[in-house]
Design an enzyme around this catalytic site. Sequence first.
Site, short mmCIF file in Angstrom:
data_model
loop_
_atom_site.label_atom_id
_atom_site.label_comp_id
_atom_site.label_asym_id
_atom_site.label_seq_id
_atom_site.Cartn_x
_atom_site.Cartn_y
_atom_site.Cartn_z
N GLY A 157 -0.16 0.38 6.64
CA GLY A 157 -0.04 0.40 5.18
C GLY A 157 0.83 1.54 4.69
NE ARG B 17 -2.08 -3.57 7.42
CZ ARG B 17 -2.46 -2.31 7.21
NH1 ARG B 17 -2.66 -1.52 8.25
NH2 ARG B 17 -2.63 -1.86 5.99
CG ASP C 183 -6.35 0.35 13.89
OD1 ASP C 183 -7.21 0.73 14.72
OD2 ASP C 183 -6.63 -0.32 12.89
CE LYS D 126 -0.10 4.83 7.72
NZ LYS D 126 -0.12 3.36 7.82
CB THR D 127 -3.94 6.41 6.73
OG1 THR D 127 -4.70 5.49 5.94
CG2 THR D 127 -4.88 7.45 7.28
CG ASP E 121 -7.31 4.17 4.38
OD1 ASP E 121 -6.84 3.93 3.25
OD2 ASP E 121 -7.36 3.32 5.29
P1 FBP Z 1 -3.51 2.09 6.93
O1 FBP Z 1 -4.80 2.35 7.61
O2 FBP Z 1 -2.60 1.27 7.72
O3 FBP Z 1 -2.87 3.35 6.44
O4 FBP Z 1 -3.84 1.20 5.66
C1 FBP Z 1 -4.22 1.70 4.44
C2 FBP Z 1 -4.66 0.61 3.51
O5 FBP Z 1 -4.07 0.85 2.25
C3 FBP Z 1 -6.18 0.51 3.37
O6 FBP Z 1 -6.67 1.44 2.44
C4 FBP Z 1 -6.36 -0.91 2.95
O7 FBP Z 1 -7.63 -1.41 3.30
C5 FBP Z 1 -5.29 -1.64 3.72
O8 FBP Z 1 -4.26 -0.69 3.93
C6 FBP Z 1 -4.74 -2.83 2.99
O9 FBP Z 1 -3.93 -3.53 3.84
P2 FBP Z 1 -2.67 -4.41 3.43
O10 FBP Z 1 -1.56 -3.45 3.18
O11 FBP Z 1 -2.38 -5.20 4.65
O12 FBP Z 1 -3.03 -5.19 2.23
#
Ligand code: FBP
Length: 552
Positions: A82, A146, A177, A203-204, A206
Amino acid sequence: MSQEISALQKARASYQPKLPAALRAGAAVSVVRGNPLPAFADADKIAALFPSTSNMPDLKFAAGSGARLAKPINAAVILSGGQAPGGHNVIAGLYDGLKSLHPESKLYGFKGGPSGLVDNKYVEITDSFMDAFRNTGGFDMIGSGRTKLELPEQFEKARVNCEKLGITCIVIIGGDDSNTNACLLAEYYKAHNAGIQVVGCPKTIDGDLKNKFVEASFGFDTASKVYSELIGNIARDSNSAKKYWHFVKLMGRSASHITLECALRTHVNGALISEEVAAKKQTLSEIVEGIADMVAKRAENGENFGVILIPEGLIEFIPEIKVLIGELNDVLAKNGEAFAAISGKDEKLAFVTKLLTPASAKVFSSLPDTIRVQLSSDRDPHGNVQVSLIETEKLLAELTKKVLAERKKAGTYKGKFSTQTHFFGYEGRCAAPSNFDADYCYSLGFNAAAILGSGATAYMSYISGLTKPADQWGAGAIPLTAMMNVEHRHGEDKPVIKKALVELDQAPFKAFAAARADWAVNTSFVYPGPIQYFGPAEVCDQTTETLKLEHQ
Ligand code: FBP
Protein backbone atom coordinates in the site's frame (compact mmCIF):
# COMPACT_ATOMS: atom_id res chain seq x y z
CA MET A 1 2.61 17.62 -22.65
CA SER A 2 3.85 19.07 -19.36
CA GLN A 3 1.63 18.38 -16.36
CA GLU A 4 0.44 21.30 -14.27
CA ILE A 5 1.61 21.11 -10.68
CA SER A 6 0.16 22.82 -7.62
CA ALA A 7 1.74 25.87 -5.97
CA LEU A 8 2.51 23.70 -2.92
CA GLN A 9 4.23 21.05 -5.02
CA LYS A 10 6.30 23.75 -6.71
CA ALA A 11 7.35 25.21 -3.39
CA ARG A 12 8.05 21.77 -1.89
CA ALA A 13 10.25 20.73 -4.83
CA SER A 14 13.07 22.89 -3.50
CA TYR A 15 12.85 21.52 0.07
CA GLN A 16 16.16 19.85 0.96
CA PRO A 17 15.40 17.01 3.39
CA LYS A 18 17.62 16.85 6.44
CA LEU A 19 20.00 13.94 7.04
CA PRO A 20 21.60 12.57 10.21
CA ALA A 21 25.11 14.01 10.61
CA ALA A 22 26.65 10.56 10.05
CA LEU A 23 25.14 10.31 6.59
CA ARG A 24 25.45 13.88 5.40
CA ALA A 25 26.17 13.87 1.65
CA GLY A 26 29.87 13.87 1.01
CA ALA A 27 30.70 12.48 4.47
CA ALA A 28 32.46 9.11 4.42
CA VAL A 29 30.57 6.57 6.50
CA SER A 30 32.20 3.94 8.68
CA VAL A 31 30.45 0.78 9.86
CA VAL A 32 30.38 -0.46 13.44
CA ARG A 33 29.31 -4.11 13.72
CA GLY A 34 27.30 -5.20 16.78
CA ASN A 35 26.86 -8.71 18.19
CA PRO A 36 25.11 -11.48 16.22
CA LEU A 37 21.38 -10.87 16.43
CA PRO A 38 19.15 -13.98 16.50
CA ALA A 39 15.45 -13.69 15.67
CA PHE A 40 13.50 -11.95 18.49
CA ALA A 41 11.09 -14.95 18.47
CA ASP A 42 11.34 -18.58 17.28
CA ALA A 43 15.12 -18.12 16.93
CA ASP A 44 15.96 -21.79 16.32
CA LYS A 45 13.27 -22.28 13.69
CA ILE A 46 14.29 -19.08 11.88
CA ALA A 47 17.99 -20.02 12.01
CA ALA A 48 17.13 -23.38 10.43
CA LEU A 49 15.00 -21.76 7.71
CA PHE A 50 17.52 -18.99 6.93
CA PRO A 51 20.93 -20.62 7.35
CA SER A 52 22.79 -18.00 5.26
CA THR A 53 21.32 -14.84 6.74
CA SER A 54 20.54 -15.60 10.39
CA ASN A 55 22.50 -14.44 13.42
CA MET A 56 24.20 -11.58 11.60
CA PRO A 57 25.29 -8.52 13.63
CA ASP A 58 23.38 -5.26 13.55
CA LEU A 59 25.28 -2.41 11.88
CA LYS A 60 25.65 1.22 12.93
CA PHE A 61 26.93 3.98 10.71
CA ALA A 62 29.09 6.81 11.93
CA ALA A 63 30.71 9.71 10.12
CA GLY A 64 34.20 8.38 9.61
CA SER A 65 36.85 7.15 7.33
CA GLY A 66 34.89 4.61 5.25
CA ALA A 67 36.14 4.90 1.68
CA ARG A 68 34.06 5.98 -1.31
CA LEU A 69 33.49 3.10 -3.70
CA ALA A 70 36.16 2.51 -6.33
CA LYS A 71 33.55 1.17 -8.75
CA PRO A 72 29.97 2.37 -9.36
CA ILE A 73 27.08 0.14 -8.32
CA ASN A 74 23.91 -0.53 -10.26
CA ALA A 75 20.98 -0.87 -7.91
CA ALA A 76 17.26 -1.49 -8.32
CA VAL A 77 14.39 -0.23 -6.20
CA ILE A 78 10.80 -1.43 -5.86
CA LEU A 79 7.85 -0.01 -3.97
CA SER A 80 5.74 -2.78 -2.51
CA GLY A 81 2.27 -2.89 -0.96
CA GLY A 82 0.00 0.00 0.00
CA GLN A 83 1.01 3.59 -0.64
CA ALA A 84 2.60 5.57 2.21
CA PRO A 85 3.61 9.24 2.17
CA GLY A 86 7.34 9.65 1.59
CA GLY A 87 8.06 6.68 -0.69
CA HIS A 88 9.45 8.98 -3.37
CA ASN A 89 11.82 10.51 -0.84
CA VAL A 90 13.19 7.08 0.05
CA ILE A 91 14.02 6.70 -3.64
CA ALA A 92 15.50 10.23 -3.71
CA GLY A 93 17.70 9.47 -0.68
CA LEU A 94 18.79 6.17 -2.22
CA TYR A 95 19.54 7.87 -5.54
CA ASP A 96 21.58 10.64 -3.93
CA GLY A 97 23.29 8.17 -1.60
CA LEU A 98 24.33 5.91 -4.48
CA LYS A 99 25.67 8.92 -6.42
CA SER A 100 27.63 10.06 -3.38
CA LEU A 101 29.19 6.58 -3.10
CA HIS A 102 30.21 6.83 -6.76
CA PRO A 103 28.91 9.43 -9.22
CA GLU A 104 28.48 6.85 -11.97
CA SER A 105 26.28 4.53 -9.91
CA LYS A 106 22.89 3.85 -11.47
CA LEU A 107 19.44 3.28 -10.04
CA TYR A 108 16.68 1.40 -11.84
CA GLY A 109 13.07 1.41 -10.68
CA PHE A 110 11.15 -1.82 -11.30
CA LYS A 111 7.59 -0.84 -12.08
CA GLY A 112 4.35 -1.92 -10.42
CA GLY A 113 5.93 -3.51 -7.35
CA PRO A 114 7.53 -6.96 -7.03
CA SER A 115 5.94 -8.16 -10.30
CA GLY A 116 8.04 -5.59 -12.22
CA LEU A 117 11.20 -7.27 -10.97
CA VAL A 118 10.03 -10.67 -12.19
CA ASP A 119 8.53 -9.42 -15.47
CA ASN A 120 11.43 -7.04 -16.22
CA LYS A 121 9.39 -3.83 -16.35
CA TYR A 122 11.78 -1.06 -15.40
CA VAL A 123 12.87 2.52 -15.88
CA GLU A 124 16.31 4.02 -15.33
CA ILE A 125 16.07 6.83 -12.79
CA THR A 126 17.80 9.97 -14.04
CA ASP A 127 18.33 13.37 -12.39
CA SER A 128 15.37 15.03 -14.10
CA PHE A 129 13.03 12.07 -13.53
CA MET A 130 14.00 12.00 -9.84
CA ASP A 131 13.67 15.76 -9.39
CA ALA A 132 10.04 15.74 -10.52
CA PHE A 133 9.12 13.49 -7.56
CA ARG A 134 11.17 14.89 -4.67
CA ASN A 135 9.04 15.58 -1.57
CA THR A 136 5.85 14.45 -3.31
CA GLY A 137 3.31 11.96 -1.97
CA GLY A 138 2.17 8.84 -3.81
CA PHE A 139 3.95 5.93 -5.41
CA ASP A 140 3.21 6.98 -8.99
CA MET A 141 6.88 7.45 -9.84
CA ILE A 142 7.32 3.71 -10.42
CA GLY A 143 4.05 2.28 -9.06
CA SER A 144 3.53 -0.43 -6.48
CA GLY A 145 1.90 -3.83 -6.20
CA ARG A 146 1.18 -6.67 -3.82
CA THR A 147 2.58 -9.62 -5.79
CA LYS A 148 4.11 -12.07 -3.35
CA LEU A 149 7.76 -12.85 -4.11
CA GLU A 150 8.37 -16.26 -2.61
CA LEU A 151 9.06 -18.85 -5.28
CA PRO A 152 12.52 -19.86 -6.53
CA GLU A 153 11.23 -19.45 -10.13
CA GLN A 154 10.45 -15.80 -9.37
CA PHE A 155 13.84 -15.30 -7.70
CA GLU A 156 15.59 -16.80 -10.75
CA LYS A 157 13.66 -14.62 -13.21
CA ALA A 158 14.53 -11.56 -11.13
CA ARG A 159 18.19 -12.63 -11.07
CA VAL A 160 18.30 -12.94 -14.86
CA ASN A 161 16.66 -9.50 -15.22
CA CYS A 162 19.17 -7.96 -12.82
CA GLU A 163 22.12 -9.58 -14.60
CA LYS A 164 21.04 -8.04 -17.90
CA LEU A 165 21.28 -4.56 -16.36
CA GLY A 166 24.37 -5.28 -14.26
CA ILE A 167 22.25 -4.82 -11.10
CA THR A 168 23.91 -6.17 -7.95
CA CYS A 169 21.64 -4.61 -5.32
CA ILE A 170 17.87 -4.53 -4.77
CA VAL A 171 16.11 -2.22 -2.32
CA ILE A 172 12.56 -3.25 -1.36
CA ILE A 173 10.46 -0.49 0.18
CA GLY A 174 7.61 -2.25 1.94
CA GLY A 175 5.76 -3.34 5.05
CA ASP A 176 6.00 -6.56 7.06
CA ASP A 177 4.86 -8.85 4.24
CA SER A 178 7.09 -7.19 1.62
CA ASN A 179 10.12 -7.29 3.89
CA THR A 180 9.35 -10.94 4.64
CA ASN A 181 9.70 -11.43 0.88
CA ALA A 182 12.90 -9.34 0.90
CA CYS A 183 14.25 -11.73 3.52
CA LEU A 184 13.37 -14.83 1.46
CA LEU A 185 14.96 -13.26 -1.63
CA ALA A 186 18.13 -12.27 0.24
CA GLU A 187 18.50 -15.76 1.72
CA TYR A 188 18.04 -17.37 -1.68
CA TYR A 189 20.59 -15.10 -3.40
CA LYS A 190 23.14 -15.51 -0.63
CA ALA A 191 22.71 -19.29 -0.49
CA HIS A 192 23.09 -19.47 -4.29
CA ASN A 193 25.98 -16.98 -4.49
CA ALA A 194 23.96 -14.87 -6.91
CA GLY A 195 25.98 -11.77 -6.09
CA ILE A 196 22.87 -9.66 -5.44
CA GLN A 197 22.43 -7.79 -2.16
CA VAL A 198 18.90 -7.16 -0.84
CA VAL A 199 18.01 -4.37 1.58
CA GLY A 200 14.58 -3.38 2.94
CA CYS A 201 13.10 -0.06 4.09
CA PRO A 202 10.23 0.06 6.64
CA LYS A 203 7.11 1.42 4.94
CA THR A 204 3.49 1.39 6.06
CA ILE A 205 0.98 3.92 7.28
CA ASP A 206 -0.21 1.19 9.67
CA GLY A 207 2.76 1.82 12.00
CA ASP A 208 3.05 -1.90 12.76
CA LEU A 209 6.56 -2.46 11.48
CA LYS A 210 8.64 -1.40 14.43
CA ASN A 211 10.87 -2.85 17.11
CA LYS A 212 13.72 -1.74 19.33
CA PHE A 213 15.79 -0.77 16.24
CA VAL A 214 13.12 0.43 13.81
CA GLU A 215 11.30 3.16 15.76
CA ALA A 216 8.57 3.85 13.21
CA SER A 217 7.53 2.90 9.72
CA PHE A 218 7.42 5.81 7.34
CA GLY A 219 4.08 7.27 6.28
CA PHE A 220 2.44 6.78 9.69
CA ASP A 221 3.27 10.37 10.65
CA THR A 222 1.71 12.01 7.59
CA ALA A 223 -1.26 9.68 7.22
CA SER A 224 -2.31 9.90 10.87
CA LYS A 225 -1.97 13.70 10.72
CA VAL A 226 -4.25 13.83 7.67
CA TYR A 227 -6.85 11.61 9.38
CA SER A 228 -6.58 13.68 12.58
CA GLU A 229 -7.26 16.83 10.59
CA LEU A 230 -10.39 15.24 9.09
CA ILE A 231 -11.55 13.84 12.44
CA GLY A 232 -11.02 17.25 14.04
CA ASN A 233 -13.14 18.83 11.31
CA ILE A 234 -15.87 16.25 11.84
CA ALA A 235 -15.73 16.72 15.62
CA ARG A 236 -16.17 20.46 15.13
CA ASP A 237 -19.11 19.86 12.81
CA SER A 238 -20.61 17.48 15.32
CA ASN A 239 -20.17 20.07 18.09
CA SER A 240 -21.74 22.73 15.85
CA ALA A 241 -24.76 20.82 14.55
CA LYS A 242 -25.17 18.78 17.75
CA LYS A 243 -27.24 16.13 15.99
CA TYR A 244 -25.00 13.28 14.81
CA TRP A 245 -22.89 10.55 16.24
CA HIS A 246 -20.05 9.96 13.77
CA PHE A 247 -18.64 6.44 13.49
CA VAL A 248 -15.23 6.77 11.83
CA LYS A 249 -13.37 3.68 10.69
CA LEU A 250 -9.64 4.17 10.17
CA MET A 251 -7.14 2.22 8.14
CA GLY A 252 -4.35 0.38 9.82
CA ARG A 253 -5.07 -3.24 8.92
CA SER A 254 -4.63 -5.34 12.10
CA ALA A 255 -2.96 -2.83 14.37
CA SER A 256 -4.78 0.08 16.05
CA HIS A 257 -1.81 2.47 16.03
CA ILE A 258 -3.52 4.94 13.67
CA THR A 259 -6.73 4.95 15.71
CA LEU A 260 -4.80 5.42 18.94
CA GLU A 261 -2.71 8.23 17.47
CA CYS A 262 -5.80 10.01 16.10
CA ALA A 263 -7.57 9.66 19.47
CA LEU A 264 -4.54 11.17 21.24
CA ARG A 265 -4.50 14.08 18.80
CA THR A 266 -8.24 14.83 18.74
CA HIS A 267 -9.65 13.71 22.14
CA VAL A 268 -12.83 12.41 20.54
CA ASN A 269 -15.39 10.66 22.74
CA GLY A 270 -14.47 7.09 22.02
CA ALA A 271 -11.87 4.98 20.29
CA LEU A 272 -11.93 1.21 20.19
CA ILE A 273 -8.51 -0.40 20.39
CA SER A 274 -8.55 -3.87 18.88
CA GLU A 275 -5.66 -5.12 20.99
CA GLU A 276 -7.59 -4.24 24.17
CA VAL A 277 -10.73 -5.95 22.86
CA ALA A 278 -8.65 -9.10 22.32
CA ALA A 279 -6.94 -8.87 25.71
CA LYS A 280 -10.25 -8.42 27.51
CA LYS A 281 -11.89 -11.05 25.30
CA GLN A 282 -14.76 -8.66 24.63
CA THR A 283 -17.67 -9.95 22.60
CA LEU A 284 -19.34 -7.94 19.86
CA SER A 285 -22.35 -7.41 22.09
CA GLU A 286 -20.18 -6.12 24.98
CA ILE A 287 -18.54 -3.63 22.63
CA VAL A 288 -21.91 -2.40 21.41
CA GLU A 289 -23.28 -2.11 24.97
CA GLY A 290 -20.19 -0.03 25.87
CA ILE A 291 -20.85 2.38 22.99
CA ALA A 292 -24.52 2.58 23.93
CA ASP A 293 -23.57 3.41 27.54
CA MET A 294 -21.42 6.31 26.33
CA VAL A 295 -24.17 7.62 24.05
CA ALA A 296 -26.71 7.38 26.88
CA LYS A 297 -24.44 9.16 29.35
CA ARG A 298 -23.90 12.07 26.96
CA ALA A 299 -27.63 12.16 26.23
CA GLU A 300 -28.25 12.69 29.96
CA ASN A 301 -26.22 15.92 29.59
CA GLY A 302 -28.28 16.89 26.53
CA GLU A 303 -25.41 16.05 24.17
CA ASN A 304 -26.82 13.81 21.48
CA PHE A 305 -23.70 13.92 19.37
CA GLY A 306 -20.15 12.68 19.39
CA VAL A 307 -17.36 10.95 17.52
CA ILE A 308 -16.11 7.41 17.89
CA LEU A 309 -13.08 5.89 16.14
CA ILE A 310 -12.93 2.28 14.98
CA PRO A 311 -9.75 0.57 13.79
CA GLU A 312 -10.40 -1.28 10.54
CA GLY A 313 -8.99 -4.51 11.94
CA LEU A 314 -11.32 -4.56 14.96
CA ILE A 315 -13.47 -7.36 13.66
CA GLU A 316 -10.46 -9.72 13.54
CA PHE A 317 -9.75 -9.13 17.24
CA ILE A 318 -13.18 -9.92 18.64
CA PRO A 319 -12.41 -13.43 19.93
CA GLU A 320 -15.41 -15.25 18.46
CA ILE A 321 -14.92 -13.52 15.09
CA LYS A 322 -11.16 -14.12 15.13
CA VAL A 323 -11.78 -17.86 15.43
CA LEU A 324 -14.35 -17.59 12.64
CA ILE A 325 -11.92 -15.70 10.34
CA GLY A 326 -9.17 -18.26 11.04
CA GLU A 327 -11.56 -21.05 10.02
CA LEU A 328 -12.74 -19.11 6.98
CA ASN A 329 -9.11 -18.57 5.89
CA ASP A 330 -8.41 -22.29 6.07
CA VAL A 331 -11.71 -23.20 4.40
CA LEU A 332 -11.12 -20.75 1.56
CA ALA A 333 -7.46 -21.79 1.19
CA LYS A 334 -8.51 -25.43 0.81
CA ASN A 335 -11.73 -24.95 -1.18
CA GLY A 336 -11.01 -21.71 -3.05
CA GLU A 337 -11.77 -23.10 -6.50
CA ALA A 338 -15.02 -24.79 -5.50
CA PHE A 339 -16.10 -21.60 -3.69
CA ALA A 340 -15.28 -19.41 -6.71
CA ALA A 341 -17.28 -21.71 -8.99
CA ILE A 342 -20.52 -21.13 -7.01
CA SER A 343 -22.45 -18.18 -8.44
CA GLY A 344 -25.25 -17.21 -6.01
CA LYS A 345 -24.53 -15.23 -2.82
CA ASP A 346 -26.77 -17.40 -0.62
CA GLU A 347 -25.29 -20.60 -2.05
CA LYS A 348 -21.76 -19.31 -1.42
CA LEU A 349 -22.62 -18.44 2.19
CA ALA A 350 -24.29 -21.83 2.72
CA PHE A 351 -21.22 -23.57 1.24
CA VAL A 352 -18.77 -21.99 3.69
CA THR A 353 -21.14 -22.24 6.65
CA LYS A 354 -21.32 -26.01 6.16
CA LEU A 355 -17.52 -26.29 6.41
CA LEU A 356 -17.23 -24.29 9.67
CA THR A 357 -17.29 -25.74 13.19
CA PRO A 358 -20.76 -25.46 14.81
CA ALA A 359 -19.62 -22.58 17.08
CA SER A 360 -18.23 -20.52 14.20
CA ALA A 361 -21.18 -21.36 11.98
CA LYS A 362 -23.43 -19.90 14.70
CA VAL A 363 -21.38 -16.67 14.92
CA PHE A 364 -21.26 -16.41 11.11
CA SER A 365 -25.02 -16.85 10.84
CA SER A 366 -25.64 -14.12 13.45
CA LEU A 367 -23.95 -11.45 11.30
CA PRO A 368 -25.75 -9.35 8.69
CA ASP A 369 -25.45 -10.65 5.12
CA THR A 370 -23.27 -7.76 3.96
CA ILE A 371 -20.66 -8.51 6.63
CA ARG A 372 -20.79 -12.26 5.91
CA VAL A 373 -20.14 -11.62 2.23
CA GLN A 374 -17.30 -9.24 3.10
CA LEU A 375 -15.75 -11.76 5.50
CA SER A 376 -15.75 -14.52 2.92
CA SER A 377 -14.58 -12.43 -0.05
CA ASP A 378 -11.12 -12.66 -1.62
CA ARG A 379 -8.00 -12.59 0.55
CA ASP A 380 -5.06 -10.45 -0.54
CA PRO A 381 -2.05 -12.26 -2.06
CA HIS A 382 -0.59 -12.66 1.45
CA GLY A 383 -3.74 -14.45 2.70
CA ASN A 384 -5.00 -11.47 4.73
CA VAL A 385 -8.70 -10.65 5.03
CA GLN A 386 -9.16 -7.31 3.27
CA VAL A 387 -10.33 -5.54 6.41
CA SER A 388 -10.65 -2.21 4.61
CA LEU A 389 -13.60 -3.77 2.73
CA ILE A 390 -15.51 -4.79 5.87
CA GLU A 391 -17.96 -2.09 6.93
CA THR A 392 -17.44 -2.37 10.69
CA GLU A 393 -18.42 1.28 11.18
CA LYS A 394 -21.87 0.57 9.71
CA LEU A 395 -22.21 -2.68 11.66
CA LEU A 396 -21.49 -0.93 14.98
CA ALA A 397 -23.72 2.07 14.21
CA GLU A 398 -26.54 -0.29 13.30
CA LEU A 399 -26.15 -2.54 16.36
CA THR A 400 -25.87 0.48 18.71
CA LYS A 401 -29.10 1.86 17.24
CA LYS A 402 -30.84 -1.45 18.00
CA VAL A 403 -29.62 -1.53 21.62
CA LEU A 404 -30.66 2.09 22.20
CA ALA A 405 -34.09 1.43 20.71
CA GLU A 406 -34.55 -1.44 23.16
CA ARG A 407 -33.41 0.77 26.05
CA LYS A 408 -35.84 3.46 24.93
CA LYS A 409 -38.66 0.92 24.96
CA ALA A 410 -37.63 -0.13 28.47
CA GLY A 411 -37.57 3.54 29.50
CA THR A 412 -33.86 3.57 30.39
CA TYR A 413 -32.75 5.92 27.59
CA LYS A 414 -34.39 9.12 26.44
CA GLY A 415 -31.91 10.62 23.95
CA LYS A 416 -31.83 10.95 20.16
CA PHE A 417 -29.44 8.90 18.08
CA SER A 418 -28.64 9.69 14.45
CA THR A 419 -25.47 8.47 12.87
CA GLN A 420 -23.06 9.26 10.06
CA THR A 421 -20.42 6.75 9.05
CA HIS A 422 -17.01 7.40 7.48
CA PHE A 423 -13.97 5.45 6.42
CA PHE A 424 -10.62 7.21 6.21
CA GLY A 425 -7.77 5.41 4.57
CA TYR A 426 -7.05 6.33 1.00
CA GLU A 427 -7.40 10.03 1.92
CA GLY A 428 -4.07 9.94 3.75
CA ARG A 429 -1.90 7.38 2.02
CA CYS A 430 -0.63 9.63 -0.76
CA ALA A 431 -0.52 12.99 1.00
CA ALA A 432 2.57 15.14 0.51
CA PRO A 433 4.95 13.90 3.21
CA SER A 434 5.11 15.99 6.38
CA ASN A 435 8.51 17.52 7.16
CA PHE A 436 9.13 14.56 9.45
CA ASP A 437 8.34 11.96 6.78
CA ALA A 438 10.21 13.95 4.09
CA ASP A 439 13.38 13.93 6.24
CA TYR A 440 12.91 10.44 7.65
CA CYS A 441 12.28 8.84 4.26
CA TYR A 442 15.18 10.60 2.59
CA SER A 443 17.44 9.43 5.44
CA LEU A 444 16.16 5.82 5.19
CA GLY A 445 16.97 5.80 1.47
CA PHE A 446 20.36 7.47 1.86
CA ASN A 447 21.15 4.97 4.62
CA ALA A 448 20.07 2.07 2.39
CA ALA A 449 22.77 3.20 -0.06
CA ALA A 450 25.30 3.18 2.81
CA ILE A 451 24.26 -0.41 3.66
CA LEU A 452 24.71 -1.45 0.04
CA GLY A 453 28.06 0.34 -0.04
CA SER A 454 29.16 -1.68 2.99
CA GLY A 455 28.50 -4.90 1.04
CA ALA A 456 25.81 -6.14 3.44
CA THR A 457 22.72 -8.09 2.41
CA ALA A 458 19.47 -9.16 4.14
CA TYR A 459 19.26 -6.00 6.24
CA MET A 460 16.64 -3.36 6.90
CA SER A 461 17.63 0.30 6.93
CA TYR A 462 16.81 2.07 10.18
CA ILE A 463 17.11 5.61 11.50
CA SER A 464 16.98 6.13 15.26
CA GLY A 465 16.45 8.87 17.86
CA LEU A 466 13.50 10.14 15.84
CA THR A 467 12.20 12.63 18.42
CA LYS A 468 15.50 14.53 18.27
CA PRO A 469 16.36 17.02 15.52
CA ALA A 470 17.23 15.16 12.30
CA ASP A 471 20.86 16.19 12.56
CA GLN A 472 21.19 14.05 15.71
CA TRP A 473 19.45 10.97 14.33
CA GLY A 474 21.38 7.70 14.29
CA ALA A 475 21.65 5.40 11.26
CA GLY A 476 22.03 1.65 11.12
CA ALA A 477 20.87 -1.69 9.75
CA ILE A 478 19.11 -4.63 11.40
CA PRO A 479 19.19 -8.16 9.95
CA LEU A 480 15.82 -8.96 8.38
CA THR A 481 15.88 -12.41 9.99
CA ALA A 482 15.96 -10.82 13.47
CA MET A 483 12.38 -9.62 12.91
CA MET A 484 10.99 -12.94 11.66
CA ASN A 485 8.89 -15.47 13.55
CA VAL A 486 6.76 -18.43 12.53
CA GLU A 487 3.00 -17.88 12.12
CA HIS A 488 -0.01 -19.84 10.87
CA ARG A 489 -1.03 -18.10 7.64
CA HIS A 490 -3.21 -19.18 4.76
CA GLY A 491 -3.51 -22.67 6.20
CA GLU A 492 0.25 -23.23 6.76
CA ASP A 493 3.08 -22.38 9.20
CA LYS A 494 5.23 -19.68 7.58
CA PRO A 495 8.20 -17.51 8.52
CA VAL A 496 7.01 -13.88 8.52
CA ILE A 497 8.05 -10.58 10.04
CA LYS A 498 6.22 -10.16 13.32
CA LYS A 499 3.64 -7.34 13.28
CA ALA A 500 4.03 -4.82 16.10
CA LEU A 501 0.57 -4.30 17.57
CA VAL A 502 -0.46 -1.71 20.17
CA GLU A 503 1.02 -2.72 23.54
CA LEU A 504 -1.40 -2.12 26.38
CA ASP A 505 1.39 -1.61 28.92
CA GLN A 506 3.17 1.04 26.85
CA ALA A 507 2.92 4.82 27.20
CA PRO A 508 0.67 5.66 24.18
CA PHE A 509 -2.14 3.34 25.26
CA LYS A 510 -1.71 4.26 28.93
CA ALA A 511 -2.03 7.97 28.11
CA PHE A 512 -5.24 7.26 26.19
CA ALA A 513 -6.61 4.97 28.92
CA ALA A 514 -6.00 7.65 31.55
CA ALA A 515 -7.94 10.30 29.62
CA ARG A 516 -10.74 8.43 27.90
CA ALA A 517 -13.35 8.45 30.69
CA ASP A 518 -13.27 12.25 30.62
CA TRP A 519 -13.31 12.47 26.80
CA ALA A 520 -16.23 10.00 26.66
CA VAL A 521 -18.59 12.24 28.59
CA ASN A 522 -17.25 15.77 28.25
CA THR A 523 -16.80 17.50 24.92
CA SER A 524 -13.04 18.02 24.93
CA PHE A 525 -12.28 17.93 21.21
CA VAL A 526 -8.93 19.18 19.88
CA TYR A 527 -8.83 20.40 16.28
CA PRO A 528 -5.34 19.70 14.85
CA GLY A 529 -5.91 21.35 11.44
CA PRO A 530 -3.95 20.53 8.28
CA ILE A 531 -0.29 19.54 8.09
CA GLN A 532 1.89 22.65 7.78
CA TYR A 533 5.02 22.53 5.66
CA PHE A 534 6.30 26.08 6.21
CA GLY A 535 6.33 28.01 9.46
CA PRO A 536 7.40 27.65 13.08
CA ALA A 537 8.93 24.32 14.10
CA GLU A 538 6.33 23.71 16.85
CA VAL A 539 3.65 23.69 14.14
CA CYS A 540 5.56 22.03 11.27
CA ASP A 541 8.06 19.60 12.76
CA GLN A 542 6.13 17.82 15.51
CA THR A 543 6.42 14.04 15.58
CA THR A 544 3.40 11.87 16.31
CA GLU A 545 2.06 11.65 19.87
CA THR A 546 2.85 7.92 19.71
CA LEU A 547 6.55 8.54 19.07
CA LYS A 548 6.71 11.30 21.67
CA LEU A 549 5.13 9.09 24.33
CA GLU A 550 7.24 6.07 23.40
CA HIS A 551 10.39 8.15 23.81
CA GLN A 552 9.40 9.89 27.02
P1 FBP B 1 0.62 -1.99 3.68
O1 FBP B 1 0.63 -2.93 4.83
O2 FBP B 1 0.97 -2.63 2.42
O3 FBP B 1 1.44 -0.77 3.95
O4 FBP B 1 -0.88 -1.52 3.49
C1 FBP B 1 -1.46 -0.47 4.16
C2 FBP B 1 -2.93 -0.41 3.92
O5 FBP B 1 -3.27 0.94 3.66
C3 FBP B 1 -3.76 -0.95 5.08
O6 FBP B 1 -3.93 0.02 6.09
C4 FBP B 1 -5.04 -1.34 4.41
O7 FBP B 1 -5.72 -2.35 5.11
C5 FBP B 1 -4.57 -1.86 3.08
O8 FBP B 1 -3.36 -1.19 2.80
C6 FBP B 1 -5.56 -1.61 1.97
O9 FBP B 1 -5.14 -2.28 0.85
P2 FBP B 1 -5.40 -1.86 -0.65
O10 FBP B 1 -4.43 -0.78 -0.97
O11 FBP B 1 -5.06 -3.08 -1.43
O12 FBP B 1 -6.81 -1.41 -0.77
